[in-house]
Design an enzyme around this catalytic site. Structure first.
Site, PDB file in Angstrom:
ATOM      1  N   ILE A   1      14.486   4.921 -55.778  1.00 47.16           N
ATOM      2  CA  ILE A   1      15.348   4.000 -56.522  1.00 47.16           C
ATOM      3  C   ILE A   1      14.503   3.247 -57.551  1.00 47.16           C
TER       4      ILE A   1
ATOM      5  N   ARG B   1       6.789   2.862 -38.651  1.00 50.82           N
ATOM      6  CA  ARG B   1       8.242   2.702 -38.595  1.00 50.82           C
ATOM      7  C   ARG B   1       8.859   3.316 -39.860  1.00 50.82           C
TER       8      ARG B   1
ATOM      9  N   GLU C   1      13.454  -2.885 -49.556  1.00 57.59           N
ATOM     10  CA  GLU C   1      14.893  -2.745 -49.237  1.00 57.59           C
ATOM     11  C   GLU C   1      15.668  -3.979 -49.701  1.00 57.59           C
TER      12      GLU C   1
ATOM     13  N   ILE D   1       7.366   4.537 -54.256  1.00 59.93           N
ATOM     14  CA  ILE D   1       8.197   5.380 -53.410  1.00 59.93           C
ATOM     15  C   ILE D   1       7.432   5.743 -52.135  1.00 59.93           C
TER      16      ILE D   1
ATOM     17  N   ARG E   1      32.073 -11.717 -53.155  1.00 61.50           N
ATOM     18  CA  ARG E   1      31.837 -10.324 -52.806  1.00 61.50           C
ATOM     19  C   ARG E   1      32.788  -9.940 -51.704  1.00 61.50           C
TER      20      ARG E   1
ATOM     21  N   PHE F   1      13.258   8.258 -50.599  1.00 62.37           N
ATOM     22  CA  PHE F   1      14.339   7.916 -51.519  1.00 62.37           C
ATOM     23  C   PHE F   1      13.748   7.178 -52.705  1.00 62.37           C
TER      24      PHE F   1
ATOM     25  N   GLN G   1      -0.798 -29.289 -27.364  1.00 61.93           N
ATOM     26  CA  GLN G   1       0.617 -29.327 -27.754  1.00 61.93           C
ATOM     27  C   GLN G   1       0.881 -28.638 -29.076  1.00 61.93           C
ATOM     28  N   MET G   2      -0.092 -28.770 -29.999  1.00 61.86           N
ATOM     29  CA  MET G   2       0.146 -28.182 -31.319  1.00 61.86           C
ATOM     30  C   MET G   2       0.196 -26.662 -31.241  1.00 61.86           C
TER      31      MET G   2
HETATM   32  C1  LIG Z   1     -14.403 -16.975 -43.682  1.00 64.71           C
HETATM   33  C2  LIG Z   1     -15.022 -17.945 -42.754  1.00 64.71           C
HETATM   34  C3  LIG Z   1     -16.179 -18.569 -43.059  1.00 64.71           C
HETATM   35  C4  LIG Z   1     -16.781 -19.484 -42.175  1.00 64.71           C
HETATM   36  N1  LIG Z   1     -17.964 -20.090 -42.508  1.00 64.71           N
HETATM   37  C5  LIG Z   1     -18.599 -20.890 -41.610  1.00 64.71           C
HETATM   38  C6  LIG Z   1     -19.870 -21.467 -41.900  1.00 64.71           C
HETATM   39  O1  LIG Z   1     -20.398 -21.292 -42.983  1.00 64.71           O
HETATM   40  N2  LIG Z   1     -20.481 -22.233 -40.968  1.00 64.71           N
HETATM   41  C7  LIG Z   1     -19.924 -22.466 -39.752  1.00 64.71           C
HETATM   42  O2  LIG Z   1     -20.516 -23.133 -38.942  1.00 64.71           O
HETATM   43  N3  LIG Z   1     -18.706 -21.940 -39.423  1.00 64.71           N
HETATM   44  C8  LIG Z   1     -18.032 -21.149 -40.328  1.00 64.71           C
HETATM   45  N4  LIG Z   1     -16.782 -20.603 -40.019  1.00 64.71           N
HETATM   46  C9  LIG Z   1     -16.208 -20.895 -38.725  1.00 64.71           C
HETATM   47  C10 LIG Z   1     -15.052 -21.940 -38.827  1.00 64.71           C
HETATM   48  O3  LIG Z   1     -15.562 -23.221 -39.066  1.00 64.71           O
HETATM   49  C11 LIG Z   1     -14.283 -21.866 -37.509  1.00 64.71           C
HETATM   50  O4  LIG Z   1     -13.553 -20.663 -37.559  1.00 64.71           O
HETATM   51  C12 LIG Z   1     -13.338 -23.049 -37.292  1.00 64.71           C
HETATM   52  O5  LIG Z   1     -14.072 -24.217 -36.970  1.00 64.71           O
HETATM   53  C13 LIG Z   1     -12.357 -22.802 -36.171  1.00 64.71           C
HETATM   54  O6  LIG Z   1     -12.975 -22.375 -35.001  1.00 64.71           O
HETATM   55  P1  LIG Z   1     -12.531 -21.074 -34.270  1.00 64.71           P
HETATM   56  O7  LIG Z   1     -12.288 -20.016 -35.262  1.00 64.71           O
HETATM   57  O8  LIG Z   1     -13.479 -20.804 -33.182  1.00 64.71           O
HETATM   58  O9  LIG Z   1     -11.104 -21.437 -33.668  1.00 64.71           O
HETATM   59  P2  LIG Z   1     -10.808 -22.256 -32.313  1.00 64.71           P
HETATM   60  O10 LIG Z   1     -11.564 -23.531 -32.317  1.00 64.71           O
HETATM   61  O11 LIG Z   1     -10.982 -21.360 -31.163  1.00 64.71           O
HETATM   62  O12 LIG Z   1      -9.293 -22.604 -32.506  1.00 64.71           O
HETATM   63  C14 LIG Z   1      -8.260 -21.675 -32.154  1.00 64.71           C
HETATM   64  C15 LIG Z   1      -6.928 -22.373 -32.297  1.00 64.71           C
HETATM   65  O13 LIG Z   1      -6.853 -23.468 -31.395  1.00 64.71           O
HETATM   66  C16 LIG Z   1      -6.548 -24.653 -32.084  1.00 64.71           C
HETATM   67  N5  LIG Z   1      -7.239 -25.786 -31.453  1.00 64.71           N
HETATM   68  C17 LIG Z   1      -8.510 -25.845 -31.015  1.00 64.71           C
HETATM   69  N6  LIG Z   1      -8.752 -27.055 -30.503  1.00 64.71           N
HETATM   70  C18 LIG Z   1      -7.620 -27.788 -30.623  1.00 64.71           C
HETATM   71  C19 LIG Z   1      -7.234 -29.116 -30.264  1.00 64.71           C
HETATM   72  N7  LIG Z   1      -8.060 -29.936 -29.664  1.00 64.71           N
HETATM   73  N8  LIG Z   1      -5.972 -29.523 -30.547  1.00 64.71           N
HETATM   74  C20 LIG Z   1      -5.101 -28.666 -31.143  1.00 64.71           C
HETATM   75  N9  LIG Z   1      -5.404 -27.411 -31.489  1.00 64.71           N
HETATM   76  C21 LIG Z   1      -6.655 -26.972 -31.230  1.00 64.71           C
HETATM   77  C22 LIG Z   1      -7.034 -24.405 -33.493  1.00 64.71           C
HETATM   78  O14 LIG Z   1      -6.367 -25.253 -34.427  1.00 64.71           O
HETATM   79  C23 LIG Z   1      -6.695 -22.953 -33.679  1.00 64.71           C
HETATM   80  O15 LIG Z   1      -5.317 -22.825 -34.004  1.00 64.71           O
HETATM   81  C24 LIG Z   1     -16.176 -19.727 -40.924  1.00 64.71           C
HETATM   82  C25 LIG Z   1     -14.976 -19.087 -40.603  1.00 64.71           C
HETATM   83  C26 LIG Z   1     -14.411 -18.208 -41.494  1.00 64.71           C
HETATM   84  C27 LIG Z   1     -13.118 -17.532 -41.121  1.00 64.71           C
HETATM   85  C1  LIG Z   2       5.264  -0.926 -49.606  1.00 62.04           C
HETATM   86  C2  LIG Z   2       6.469  -0.705 -50.449  1.00 62.04           C
HETATM   87  C3  LIG Z   2       7.259   0.414 -50.239  1.00 62.04           C
HETATM   88  C4  LIG Z   2       8.373   0.659 -51.024  1.00 62.04           C
HETATM   89  N1  LIG Z   2       9.105   1.800 -50.823  1.00 62.04           N
HETATM   90  C5  LIG Z   2      10.135   2.088 -51.663  1.00 62.04           C
HETATM   91  C6  LIG Z   2      10.856   3.323 -51.560  1.00 62.04           C
HETATM   92  O1  LIG Z   2      10.590   4.135 -50.652  1.00 62.04           O
HETATM   93  N2  LIG Z   2      11.827   3.601 -52.464  1.00 62.04           N
HETATM   94  C7  LIG Z   2      12.148   2.740 -53.465  1.00 62.04           C
HETATM   95  O2  LIG Z   2      13.021   3.046 -54.261  1.00 62.04           O
HETATM   96  N3  LIG Z   2      11.501   1.536 -53.594  1.00 62.04           N
HETATM   97  C8  LIG Z   2      10.500   1.208 -52.720  1.00 62.04           C
HETATM   98  N4  LIG Z   2       9.823   0.017 -52.855  1.00 62.04           N
HETATM   99  C9  LIG Z   2      10.194  -0.903 -53.912  1.00 62.04           C
HETATM  100  C10 LIG Z   2      10.997  -2.100 -53.399  1.00 62.04           C
HETATM  101  O3  LIG Z   2      12.288  -1.704 -53.062  1.00 62.04           O
HETATM  102  C11 LIG Z   2      11.006  -3.156 -54.504  1.00 62.04           C
HETATM  103  O4  LIG Z   2       9.702  -3.674 -54.575  1.00 62.04           O
HETATM  104  C12 LIG Z   2      11.993  -4.251 -54.276  1.00 62.04           C
HETATM  105  O5  LIG Z   2      13.293  -3.787 -54.450  1.00 62.04           O
HETATM  106  C13 LIG Z   2      11.770  -5.449 -55.200  1.00 62.04           C
HETATM  107  O6  LIG Z   2      11.635  -5.039 -56.530  1.00 62.04           O
HETATM  108  P1  LIG Z   2      10.382  -5.522 -57.412  1.00 62.04           P
HETATM  109  O7  LIG Z   2       9.181  -5.352 -56.596  1.00 62.04           O
HETATM  110  O8  LIG Z   2      10.448  -4.853 -58.717  1.00 62.04           O
HETATM  111  O9  LIG Z   2      10.588  -7.080 -57.597  1.00 62.04           O
HETATM  112  P2  LIG Z   2      11.494  -7.815 -58.697  1.00 62.04           P
HETATM  113  O10 LIG Z   2      12.866  -7.286 -58.648  1.00 62.04           O
HETATM  114  O11 LIG Z   2      10.782  -7.818 -59.977  1.00 62.04           O
HETATM  115  O12 LIG Z   2      11.521  -9.264 -58.095  1.00 62.04           O
HETATM  116  C14 LIG Z   2      10.479 -10.224 -58.295  1.00 62.04           C
HETATM  117  C15 LIG Z   2      10.920 -11.557 -57.717  1.00 62.04           C
HETATM  118  O13 LIG Z   2      12.103 -12.016 -58.372  1.00 62.04           O
HETATM  119  C16 LIG Z   2      13.113 -12.255 -57.439  1.00 62.04           C
HETATM  120  N5  LIG Z   2      14.418 -11.897 -57.999  1.00 62.04           N
HETATM  121  C17 LIG Z   2      14.771 -10.790 -58.704  1.00 62.04           C
HETATM  122  N6  LIG Z   2      16.071 -10.826 -59.007  1.00 62.04           N
HETATM  123  C18 LIG Z   2      16.569 -11.980 -58.488  1.00 62.04           C
HETATM  124  C19 LIG Z   2      17.851 -12.591 -58.453  1.00 62.04           C
HETATM  125  N7  LIG Z   2      18.912 -12.013 -59.018  1.00 62.04           N
HETATM  126  N8  LIG Z   2      17.975 -13.782 -57.830  1.00 62.04           N
HETATM  127  C20 LIG Z   2      16.922 -14.368 -57.257  1.00 62.04           C
HETATM  128  N9  LIG Z   2      15.686 -13.840 -57.236  1.00 62.04           N
HETATM  129  C21 LIG Z   2      15.507 -12.651 -57.844  1.00 62.04           C
HETATM  130  C22 LIG Z   2      12.789 -11.390 -56.263  1.00 62.04           C
HETATM  131  O14 LIG Z   2      13.373 -11.889 -55.087  1.00 62.04           O
HETATM  132  C23 LIG Z   2      11.293 -11.470 -56.247  1.00 62.04           C
HETATM  133  O15 LIG Z   2      10.917 -12.633 -55.577  1.00 62.04           O
HETATM  134  C24 LIG Z   2       8.716  -0.254 -52.054  1.00 62.04           C
HETATM  135  C25 LIG Z   2       7.934  -1.384 -52.244  1.00 62.04           C
HETATM  136  C26 LIG Z   2       6.828  -1.615 -51.469  1.00 62.04           C
HETATM  137  C27 LIG Z   2       6.016  -2.831 -51.724  1.00 62.04           C
END
Ligand SMILES: Cc1cc2nc3c(=O)[nH]c(=O)nc-3n(C[C@H](O)[C@H](O)[C@H](O)COP(=O)(O)OP(=O)(O)OC[C@H]3O[C@@H](n4cnc5c(N)ncnc54)[C@H](O)[C@@H]3O)c2cc1C
Ligand SMILES: Cc1cc2nc3c(=O)[nH]c(=O)nc-3n(C[C@H](O)[C@H](O)[C@H](O)COP(=O)(O)OP(=O)(O)OC[C@H]3O[C@@H](n4cnc5c(N)ncnc54)[C@H](O)[C@@H]3O)c2cc1C
Lengths: 252, 386
Positions: free
Chosen positions: B127, B86, B365, B159, B383, B125, B281-282
């Protein structure tokens, strides 16, 4: 070179088909341009780009506004839509008679269609009505010196057929890569003429186009049963397979 | 008063083309492209060929004048398949394109606009700087008049398109003493001597969209690069951001929709405890929230486009869309990740990419805070409504 393209809209290939009250439930089903017709449109546009002339989209039944707009946006010049209450209960015969008449209202050197238009019958019937040769299921087409040379799919291979034009050619996947309508095309499509004709305008009566085939009922294909894996050593498994094919499937 | 939620036939057709294009041309290689941090110049060209970059540019400069709502819908559908793609909408027509259209000389319009629409030029652009983000006025890049040219010194950071662009908008101080009244906009060619570009390769997401820093070292640009007048830069920049903010939120909206699409599919497929997880439900609750908020976001985004198409004041409404989309897309990515469980965490499904890509919509932006600042201050009367 003036080309008529037969076009219809069809259910989205991903749509879930439901039957309600003995008819196919069309509610909520997305309609798309018949994919094979899209190849026909593309081929017509390519021929037009090469040889000049006009591409006219022709459709029977009022179910096609989106597909028609798409074809016009792709680059077709105009469209003819035959709309008449009498078409509602029609069959492939009805559609073909109407389309053939509609084609006859314009000058044409070629008629293109998708090969699966209406049980794959419509385009062939149109050729018959118009007294034209036809080539079906075409994957490559050349028009040169009053002849159409087409490669068509056949069982296990393909064949090359040559006919004089005008002729009816039906498109198969692979014939080309249909273009996307461009923004410009979409804008221009709005200004392109869509001529609406009734049966009367074509000099046809409802009797003349009455369906020859009546649908008795619709049913969904039965769900595919889970496959069966026959375990064990190959000789015993083969014997078991033969037995099942004979006794359960009645296939041998 | 009438209110109509139906898009015109024309806009429906445009959405269909954009969707078909995204699904057929972008989708098949999206994960591969993203993981390789590959910028698909060829796909950008194909989008240009279809006129996708012409919606907000007049016909006389190669555009098609379909309008902002059309541009928004296209960017939304492209982003729904690959958020990185985009970006070219903002880098070509919305940013440089519209700004040159507003402030450019006839010569500048003829030189750049057709190329930005037909894809032969890629824009940017500039900035942001290392020490100047939200506080645009604090930028330090200077462009000092020297005879018939300006000499530019300074650093631009983050940029988009830096490494691939041919031209772009540069904001710099011509008279630092005058504070923001001394800021000036330029349209520059990237092959000008004195410009060095460094890619930023390590970033959280949008891996298919190149970003970099641009350094200007005694870079001499001709006086003809001046956009508008000296001292107009800050105003030009704010107006540019009001356009690019819309392109940006269109992208965020498409990505939020992608999260919802993915969540729906998986919640219906995945079975646990003997039922599809959507039956819990969740999970149903998460789907309900996502669906409602994506729709609400869409209404805000389309309203901003609608106002812009009519030339009505829309700064606050554009900020509302940008703020809301930024938050909604992150919530949707988070919920999609939750619903996918471990498969969301894996790279096997697109949800991990959505999660990475969503974050930028709270930053670029103008951060979410900056949008809230604009909205709140406008509502409170601090403003002017413009
Ligand atoms: C980085 C990583 C490391 C891991 N390491 C281990 C490991 O060492 N050993 C191991 O055994 N597993 C491991 N896992 C697996 C992990 O324990 C499972 O991912 C986890 O139990 C969820 O199961 P699932 O991903 O199959 O999701 P699912 O069970 O398919 O769940 C999918 C979605 O449905 C929701 N859901 C499911 N049942 C219900 C219900 N009854 N009510 C409401 N919502 C429900 C869940 O909250 C979730 O939003 C690992 C996963 C990751 C990402
Ligand atoms: C993938 C990517 C593409 C980009 N492309 C472009 C591009 O094409 N051209 C370009 O010019 N720039 C580009 N940018 C830069 C982007 O516009 C800036 O990152 C953005 O304007 C925020 O500035 P900063 O990252 O310096 O954050 P900072 O201004 O340092 O802000 C840090 C935090 O402080 C908060 N903050 C700052 N001032 C205030 C305030 N007055 N009140 C409350 N909260 C505040 C911010 O909300 C933020 O949470 C790009 C950035 C990314 C990540």
């Amino acid at each position: 070179m003036n080309i008529a393209v037969l076009l219809k809209q069809t259910f989205d290939t991903e749509a879930k088909i439901e039957i309600a009250g003995g008819a196919i439930n069309k509610k909520g089903v997305g309609l798309i341009i018949n994919p094979y017709d899209e190849y026909a449109v593309e081929e017509a546009l390519k021929l037009k780009e090469k040889n000049g002339g006009e591409v006219t989209i022709i459709s029977a039944g009022a179910d096609t506004p989106d597909a028609m707009r798409q074809a016009l946006a792709m680059g077709a010049d105009k469209a003819i839509s035959v709309e008449d209450p009498a078409l509602a209960g029609g069959d492939e015969y009805t559609t073909a008679v109407v389309l053939a008449k509609a084609v006859s209202t314009i000058p044409y050197d070629l008629v293109l269609a998708g090969w699966r238009e209406g049980s794959a019958q419509v385009a062939v019937r149109v050729a018959e009505e118009l007294g034209l040769p036809h080539i079906n299921v075409v994957t490559k087409l050349d028009i040169d010196g009053g002849k159409a040379t087409a490669t068509r799919d056949i069982e296990g291979g393909n064949e090359i057929v040559e006919v004089p034009v005008p002729a009816v050619i039906t498109a198969q996947k692979g014939l080309n890569e249909p273009r996307y309508p461009s923004m410009k095309g979409i804008m221009q499509a709005k200004k392109k003429p869509i001529q609406k004709l009734s049966l009367g305008d074509l000099g046809l009566s409802a009797d003349q186009v009455a369906a020859k085939v009546k649908v008795q009922s619709y049913f969904l294909p039965s769900a595919k049963a889970a496959g069966k894996i026959i375990g064990g050593e190959a000789p015993q498994a083969a014997a078991e397979l033969a037995r099942l094919l004979r006794e359960e499937a009645n296939a041998i | 008063m009438t209110i109509n939620f139906d898009l015109t036939e024309e806009l429906q057709d445009i959405r269909k083309v954009a969707r078909d294009f995204a699904v057929k041309e972008i989708q098949p290689t999206v994960d591969e492209d993203d993981k390789a941090h590959r910028f698909r110049r060829d796909l950008v060209q194909k989008m240009a060929d279809l006129g996708f970059f012409g919606c907000v540019i007049p016909e006389e400069y190669g555009g098609n004048e379909m309008g902002w709502l059309a541009a928004t819908i296209i960017a939304e559908e492209i982003s729904r398949v690959h958020a990185s793609l985009r970006l070219p909408f903002n880098m070509n027509p919305n940013g440089p394109g519209c700004t040159i259209l507003r402030y450019g000389t006839e010569e500048q319009k003829i030189k750049y606009l057709p190329g930005l629409v037909d894809g032969s030029l890629l824009g940017m652009f500039a900035i942001t700087e290392p020490d100047s983000g939200s506080d645009v006025g604090s930028m330090r890049t200077k462009a000092i008049k020297d005879g018939d040219s300006y000499i530019v010194n300074g650093n631009k950071m983050w940029i988009s398109n830096a490494t691939v662009c041919d031209m772009g908008l540069l904001y710099a101080y011509t008279d630092p003493a005058k504070k923001i009244k001394g800021m000036t906009a330029f349209v520059i060619d990237m092959n000008t001597p004195g410009i060095t570009i460094e890619p930023i390769t390590d970033k959280l997401g949008t891996w298919g969209a190149p970003v970099g820093s641009i350094t200007f070292e005694n870079c001499r640009i001709p006086a003809s690069a001046l956009l508008g007048q000296e001292g107009q830069g800050f105003k030009i920049c704010m107006e540019q951001l009001n356009d690019t903010r819309l392109g940006c939120q269109a992208g965020g909206l498409g990505l939020a929709q992608a999260c919802l699409d993915a969540a729906l599919k998986y919640a219906n497929e995945r079975q646990q405890f003997g039922v599809p997880i959507g039956k819990f439900q969740m999970v149903t609750d998460m789907i309900a929230q996502m669906a409602t908020e994506v729709d609400a976001a869409r209404f805000l985004v389309y309203r901003a486009a609608f106002l812009k198409d009519r030339g009505r004041p829309c700064t606050m409404e554009t900020s509302m869309g940008k703020y809301y989309v930024g938050e909604v897309v992150n919530k949707c990515a988070d919920y999609a990740m939750k619903i996918y469980g471990s498969y969301g965490y894996s790279e096997e499904y697109p949800v991990a990419r959505y999660y990475r890509d969503a974050k930028s919509y709270q930053i670029v932006e103008g951060t979410s805070n900056i949008q809230k600042l604009i909205i709140g201050e406008t509502m409170l009367g601090y403003r002017k409504r413009i």
